[in-house]
Design a protein around this motif. Sequence first.
Motif, mmCIF file in Angstrom:
data_model
loop_
_atom_site.group_PDB
_atom_site.id
_atom_site.type_symbol
_atom_site.label_atom_id
_atom_site.label_comp_id
_atom_site.label_asym_id
_atom_site.label_seq_id
_atom_site.Cartn_x
_atom_site.Cartn_y
_atom_site.Cartn_z
ATOM 1 N N GLU A 134 0.932 -1.088 0.379
ATOM 2 C CA GLU A 134 -0.349 0.203 -0.010
ATOM 3 C C GLU A 134 0.871 1.644 0.205
ATOM 4 O O GLU A 134 2.338 0.753 0.612
ATOM 5 N N PHE A 166 -0.664 4.288 15.330
ATOM 6 C CA PHE A 166 0.046 4.242 14.243
ATOM 7 C C PHE A 166 1.374 3.870 14.277
ATOM 8 O O PHE A 166 2.531 4.476 15.207
ATOM 9 N N GLU A 175 1.766 4.478 2.090
ATOM 10 C CA GLU A 175 2.799 4.967 3.530
ATOM 11 C C GLU A 175 3.063 5.935 3.371
ATOM 12 O O GLU A 175 4.078 6.434 3.018
ATOM 13 N N TRP A 192 4.001 -2.008 2.542
ATOM 14 C CA TRP A 192 3.712 -2.600 3.368
ATOM 15 C C TRP A 192 2.387 -2.626 4.150
ATOM 16 O O TRP A 192 3.522 -1.972 5.256
ATOM 17 N N GLU A 193 1.196 -2.799 4.381
ATOM 18 C CA GLU A 193 0.558 -2.841 5.329
ATOM 19 C C GLU A 193 0.388 -4.364 6.304
ATOM 20 O O GLU A 193 0.057 -5.009 5.544
ATOM 21 N N VAL A 201 6.584 -1.127 6.841
ATOM 22 C CA VAL A 201 5.687 -2.027 7.040
ATOM 23 C C VAL A 201 4.811 -0.795 8.116
ATOM 24 O O VAL A 201 5.667 -0.737 9.326
ATOM 25 N N ARG A 202 3.690 -1.214 7.651
ATOM 26 C CA ARG A 202 3.195 -0.031 8.957
ATOM 27 C C ARG A 202 2.030 -1.091 9.349
ATOM 28 O O ARG A 202 1.749 -1.935 8.679
ATOM 29 N N LEU A 203 1.518 -0.505 10.287
ATOM 30 C CA LEU A 203 0.078 -1.168 11.042
ATOM 31 C C LEU A 203 -0.398 -0.173 12.296
ATOM 32 O O LEU A 203 0.146 1.088 12.515
ATOM 33 N N THR A 204 -1.521 -0.466 12.653
ATOM 34 C CA THR A 204 -2.475 0.373 13.246
ATOM 35 C C THR A 204 -2.633 -1.019 14.276
ATOM 36 O O THR A 204 -3.362 -1.935 14.036
ATOM 37 N N GLN A 251 3.733 9.998 -0.253
ATOM 38 C CA GLN A 251 3.534 9.073 0.202
ATOM 39 C C GLN A 251 4.789 8.033 -0.228
ATOM 40 O O GLN A 251 5.628 8.109 -1.094
ATOM 41 N N LEU A 277 5.037 2.644 12.760
ATOM 42 C CA LEU A 277 5.958 2.035 11.480
ATOM 43 C C LEU A 277 7.017 1.586 11.109
ATOM 44 O O LEU A 277 8.099 1.327 12.907
ATOM 45 N N GLU A 309 -2.427 -6.166 8.689
ATOM 46 C CA GLU A 309 -3.232 -6.075 9.152
ATOM 47 C C GLU A 309 -3.831 -7.171 9.370
ATOM 48 O O GLU A 309 -3.358 -8.240 9.006
#
Length: 174
Positions: free
Chosen positions: A85, A164, A87, A99-100, A134-137, A95, A166, A102
């Motif tokens: 995605e 959030f 980021e 990668w996300e 890589v990101r995530l929530t 941007q 990273l 989830e």
Amino acid sequence: MSRRTAWPRPAGTEPFVWSLRAAGAGDVEPIAELRAVVMRADLERLGRYDEHRVRQRLRDGFSADHTSVIEAGGVFAGCVTLRAEAEAGGGADTQVPGWELEHFYLAPEFQGRGLGTAVLGALLARGDAAKVPVRLTVLRGSAARRLYERHGFTVTGQDSADVFMLRRPSAREE
């Protein structure tokens, strides 16, 4: 992707073997139920638990193309979604490709025993090899945040419910 890896169990027992397999349409309901179970306490603490919504949000965003089912000892142990995605770099307007991560859920009987560390480590090694962040929530107050921080994730922002995070690719040569 299918990956089989020995997973250490408590002393005196045989190691589990864990694997990731591609999710299919038939996996959506067990994954939605797992999400409801593992997120319930955190969502209730935040005043956001809704019996129907917790499952429906998974169903609405489910992508078999990007989701893997985690099996350990030959049984369903959890799931994870990893997708490419755009980021947002630390809240900036530009941007940055990434990668996300989830829908990383482990059944309660598999939590706290090293499986999450093993699976996350394998996924992050892929990100390192591809040289992508890589990101995530994660929900505020979730115990999962400690796992992510141990793997190099840092906080980039938060709101009333979410944090959030990273992780930039590791520069280590393997």
